[in-house]
Write a protein that holds these residues in place. Sequence first.
Motif, PDB file in Angstrom:
ATOM      1  N   GLN A   1       3.135   3.796  -5.003  1.00 28.35           N
ATOM      2  CA  GLN A   1       3.584   4.690  -5.767  1.00 28.35           C
ATOM      3  C   GLN A   1       3.538   6.094  -5.324  1.00 28.35           C
ATOM      4  N   GLU A   2       3.151   6.340  -4.102  1.00 24.33           N
ATOM      5  CA  GLU A   2       3.354   7.662  -3.540  1.00 24.33           C
ATOM      6  C   GLU A   2       4.642   7.641  -3.037  1.00 24.33           C
ATOM      7  N   LYS A   3       5.295   6.687  -2.372  1.00 24.99           N
ATOM      8  CA  LYS A   3       6.590   6.690  -1.786  1.00 24.99           C
ATOM      9  C   LYS A   3       7.812   6.753  -3.146  1.00 24.99           C
ATOM     10  N   TYR A   4       7.398   5.932  -3.966  1.00 24.69           N
ATOM     11  CA  TYR A   4       8.315   5.876  -5.366  1.00 24.69           C
ATOM     12  C   TYR A   4       7.583   6.444  -6.620  1.00 24.69           C
ATOM     13  N   PRO A   5       7.244   7.796  -6.708  1.00 24.63           N
ATOM     14  CA  PRO A   5       6.623   8.118  -7.841  1.00 24.63           C
ATOM     15  C   PRO A   5       7.423   8.324  -9.097  1.00 24.63           C
ATOM     16  N   GLU A   6       8.642   8.016  -8.948  1.00 22.22           N
ATOM     17  CA  GLU A   6       9.619   7.937 -10.219  1.00 22.22           C
ATOM     18  C   GLU A   6       9.561   6.560 -11.189  1.00 22.22           C
TER      19      GLU A   6
ATOM     20  N   ASP B   1       0.842  -1.213  -0.005  1.00 24.86           N
ATOM     21  CA  ASP B   1       0.235   0.091   0.128  1.00 24.86           C
ATOM     22  C   ASP B   1       0.907   1.239   0.135  1.00 24.86           C
ATOM     23  N   GLY B   2       0.565   2.382  -0.751  1.00 27.06           N
ATOM     24  CA  GLY B   2       1.355   3.575  -0.935  1.00 27.06           C
ATOM     25  C   GLY B   2       2.637   3.406  -1.677  1.00 27.06           C
TER      26      GLY B   2
END
Length: 148
Positions: free
Chosen positions: A63-68, A60-61
């Motif tokens: 994409q927010e932690k690793y948006p690159e 969960d989360g």
Amino acid sequence: MVTAALSPSVYTVMVLKRKDISLPVTLFYDGDCALCRREVDHLSKKNRKGLLKLVDIRQDGFQEKYPEFDVVELDRLIHAKLADGRVVKGVDATLAAWEAVGMGCIIAPLRWPGVACIADLGYELFAKNRHSISRRLGPILGKNECKR
């Protein structure tokens, strides 16, 4: 083999050599894949110096932690981020992870000239079919079957 999926400055086209791996290494893996989890369990046990960080792309989360990172691309081929910021994938990512736990010499021959291209093709074939392979072998390996 490394290809550009992020900004061109992050990826470098190369066949990774052990001496070029900057530690620590962050390995991005598919926690829904029984084969991937088995490999991660093995690497975790060998990670005595803590030079390998393991990140489940299904958490969960993420994409927010690793948006690159593009989760679809991470799911297609395993990726690793080296300490110097370079991102490698496929057999190079595997080599980096194994080097981080002190066992890079075992798979280093997969990056030798003449072998590297065959290893890359073999890995890409495996990666393309890993969900079906994992569904079949996961229960035999003592892991839950692949969710994909």
